[in-house]
Design a protein around this motif. Structure first.
Motif, PDB file in Angstrom:
ATOM      1  N   GLY A 127       0.802  -1.222   0.000  1.00 29.18           N
ATOM      2  CA  GLY A 127       0.000   0.000   0.000  1.00 29.18           C
ATOM      3  C   GLY A 127       0.829   1.262   0.000  1.00 29.18           C
ATOM      4  N   ALA A 128       2.144   1.114   0.101  1.00 29.81           N
ATOM      5  CA  ALA A 128       3.016   2.288   0.167  1.00 29.81           C
ATOM      6  C   ALA A 128       3.173   2.939  -1.209  1.00 29.81           C
ATOM      7  CB  ALA A 128       4.394   1.885   0.698  1.00 29.81           C
ATOM      8  N   PHE A 129       3.531   4.199  -1.186  1.00 30.22           N
ATOM      9  CA  PHE A 129       3.913   4.935  -2.392  1.00 30.22           C
ATOM     10  C   PHE A 129       5.115   5.786  -2.042  1.00 30.22           C
ATOM     11  CE2 PHE A 129       3.978   8.548  -5.237  1.00 30.22           C
ATOM     12  CZ  PHE A 129       3.787   7.965  -6.481  1.00 30.22           C
ATOM     13  N   ALA A 140       7.635  -0.131  -3.353  1.00 32.93           N
ATOM     14  CA  ALA A 140       6.184  -0.296  -3.264  1.00 32.93           C
ATOM     15  C   ALA A 140       5.765  -1.710  -3.665  1.00 32.93           C
ATOM     16  CB  ALA A 140       5.482   0.741  -4.134  1.00 32.93           C
ATOM     17  N   GLY A 141       6.286  -2.161  -4.791  1.00 33.48           N
ATOM     18  CA  GLY A 141       6.095  -3.544  -5.190  1.00 33.48           C
ATOM     19  C   GLY A 141       4.744  -3.916  -5.768  1.00 33.48           C
ATOM     20  N   GLY A 185      -0.315   7.936   2.268  1.00 32.53           N
ATOM     21  CA  GLY A 185      -1.123   8.884   1.534  1.00 32.53           C
ATOM     22  C   GLY A 185      -1.856   8.240   0.375  1.00 32.53           C
ATOM     23  N   GLU A 186      -1.110   7.878  -0.676  1.00 29.27           N
ATOM     24  CA  GLU A 186      -1.701   7.210  -1.834  1.00 29.27           C
ATOM     25  C   GLU A 186      -2.391   5.915  -1.423  1.00 29.27           C
ATOM     26  OE1 GLU A 186      -1.553   8.361  -5.018  1.00 29.27           O
ATOM     27  OE2 GLU A 186      -0.331  10.110  -4.534  1.00 29.27           O
ATOM     28  N   GLY A 187      -1.913   5.287  -0.346  1.00 31.32           N
ATOM     29  CA  GLY A 187      -2.480   4.030   0.112  1.00 31.32           C
ATOM     30  C   GLY A 187      -3.836   4.154   0.778  1.00 31.32           C
ATOM     31  N   LEU A 211      16.130   3.076  10.296  1.00 33.08           N
ATOM     32  CA  LEU A 211      14.706   3.364  10.148  1.00 33.08           C
ATOM     33  C   LEU A 211      14.551   4.601   9.267  1.00 33.08           C
ATOM     34  CD1 LEU A 211      11.747   2.814  10.859  1.00 33.08           C
ATOM     35  CD2 LEU A 211      12.069   4.174  12.947  1.00 33.08           C
ATOM     36  N   ILE A 212      13.852   4.428   8.142  1.00 34.08           N
ATOM     37  CA  ILE A 212      13.627   5.518   7.190  1.00 34.08           C
ATOM     38  C   ILE A 212      12.148   5.881   7.206  1.00 34.08           C
ATOM     39  CG2 ILE A 212      13.806   6.270   4.790  1.00 34.08           C
ATOM     40  CD1 ILE A 212      15.852   4.004   4.348  1.00 34.08           C
ATOM     41  N   PHE A 213      11.855   7.139   7.461  1.00 38.10           N
ATOM     42  CA  PHE A 213      10.481   7.628   7.372  1.00 38.10           C
ATOM     43  C   PHE A 213      10.311   8.408   6.073  1.00 38.10           C
ATOM     44  CE2 PHE A 213       9.786   7.838  12.256  1.00 38.10           C
ATOM     45  CZ  PHE A 213       9.436   6.489  12.259  1.00 38.10           C
ATOM     46  N   ASP A 214       9.243   8.086   5.365  1.00 35.87           N
ATOM     47  CA  ASP A 214       8.845   8.851   4.189  1.00 35.87           C
ATOM     48  C   ASP A 214       7.771   9.836   4.634  1.00 35.87           C
ATOM     49  OD1 ASP A 214       7.626   9.863   1.915  1.00 35.87           O
ATOM     50  OD2 ASP A 214       7.597   7.959   0.842  1.00 35.87           O
TER      51      ASP A 214
END
Length: 394
Positions: A127-129, A140-141, A185-187, A211-214
């Motif tokens: 569900g990620a973008f 995203a996959g 968001g897009e998810g 840990l990476i935050f978008d």
């Protein structure tokens, strides 16, 4: 005849020629209340006088020199971001997609320099973008993002939303980082619960990974904090930023701790336009406004009023809407009818909204919209719902 603009967008039949605060003016003169803000980009609305002044002043001095030289406006914005966040250092990009590329490179380079070159894996979430570059779509996959663009960049694993067991199983001795949006968001406007963000921080510390935050969409005051992760009281090692940071001018950034960024030495990354004087002059003015505690308090107050009104809207139109979710002024209306029906009915009612996955309509208004504009937005959304109900009944 093939169009001169590559036809990759499914555009609405609207042509906006002017913006005024929270309003857009169509070529035929119609006025639309903009509850999408260019997909969370126009954080201070359209034609904000302070941003116009900052851009105009800089445009009269210097537009571009390249990163071969010191750029005072870039340094000033970096200092503001470092002072206001967890970060020790900032690299400026032009977009969220570029920020994703650097975040992945930074994480992998970190472990390479630590003598662990096999640690390249990035664990992301369904569900990620994260953008449309090869690294971003591999993260995203989803079939929609990757179909036809193979071979995919290797090293990415997707975990189902909320699957704690799957997350633990996905982490191996080749994992470099976990990448996640604190609010998808897009998810479909899906906030990660505070306890889950805390758990991710603990897990990364336990496993010795980054840990990476978008925060491309949910950052820059959108949720009522400068950055959404602040609600959970945790800090990332690396953070992607874009959209609202430029208030409408193309600008992005990667923020990082000194340790996480330690592998990125001279020559390891670059950008022709990233951090240019024009973008950074505008970004610095956005920071001056959005990072103020009083401004963020006002965002939370406006969010409360809008959320209360939307709850009433859902209750009044149960055949159209199912519920409301989100954080701050990043709100999703879960629909029972097709979400594009709601978006299209909004066009007829003079209100702009944005579709998302999970049959959600996004409301991402300017952070400084007025109480009167909130009331007007609710009225126009009400008219949209009535129009849909009338169409269903007929």
């Amino acid at each position: 005849m093939f169009p001169s603009v590559l036809p990759t967008y499914n555009r609405a039949p609207l042509t906006f020629v002017k913006g005024e605060g929270s309003w857009l003016v169509e070529a035929d003169g119609r006025r639309f209340l903009d509850m999408g803000a260019g997909i969370a980009v126009n954080a201070l609305g359209h034609a904000h006088p302070a941003l116009i002044a900052a851009l105009t002043e800089q445009a009269g001095k210097l537009w571009h020199t390249s990163n071969l030289y010191n750029i005072p406006q870039q340094q000033a914005l970096a200092d503001k971001l470092v002072d206001a966040t967890f970060a020790d250092t900032v690299f400026f990009t032009n977009s969220g997609t570029e920020s994703c590329e650097l975040a992945v490179k930074m994480a992998r380079k970190y472990f390479y320099e630590k003598g662990q070159p096999d640690r390249i894996g990035i664990v992301a979430f369904e569900g990620a973008f994260h953008g449309r570059s090869h690294a971003a779509i591999a993260a995203a996959g989803s079939e929609k993002m990757v179909k036809g663009f193979g071979p995919l960049l290797p090293g990415f694993t997707q975990v189902a939303w909320g699957d704690h067991g799957g997350l633990h199983a996905a982490i191996t001795d080749t994992t470099a980082a976990i990448l996640i949006e604190p609010v998808q968001g897009e998810g479909g406007i899906r906030p990660v619960p505070d306890q889950c963000l805390k758990g991710l921080r603990d897990l990364c510390d336990e496993k010795g990974i980054l840990l990476i935050f978008d925060e491309v969409q949910c950052g820059m005051g959108r949720t009522g904090k400068l950055f959404a992760h602040e609600w959970a009281g945790v800090e990332p090692d690396i953070m992607m930023v874009a959209k609202g940071i430029g208030g409408g001018f193309p600008l992005g950034a990667v923020l990082a701790t000194q340790d996480a960024a330690s592998g990125m030495t001279a020559g390891t990354h670059g950008s022709t336009y990233g951090g240019n004087p024009l973008a950074c002059a505008v970004g610095a003015k956005v920071m001056d406004i959005v990072a103020e505690p009083d401004f963020l308090s006002a965002v939370n107050a406006k969010a409360g009023k809008l959320r209360h009104g939307l709850d009433g809207l859902v209750a009044s139109h149960p055949d159209v809407f199912e519920g409301v979710r989100g954080l701050g002024l990043m709100i999703g209306l879960k629909c029972k009818v097709a979400n594009m029906d709601v978006v299209t009915a909004g066009y007829d009612a003079g209100v702009i909204t944005v579709p998302a996955a999970d049959n959600v309509v996004r409301l991402l208004p300017p952070l400084n919209l007025s109480d009167e504009e909130i009331a007007e937005a609710l009225s126009r959304l009400q008219a949209s719902a009535v129009a849909i109900e009338t169409a269903i009944a007929s």
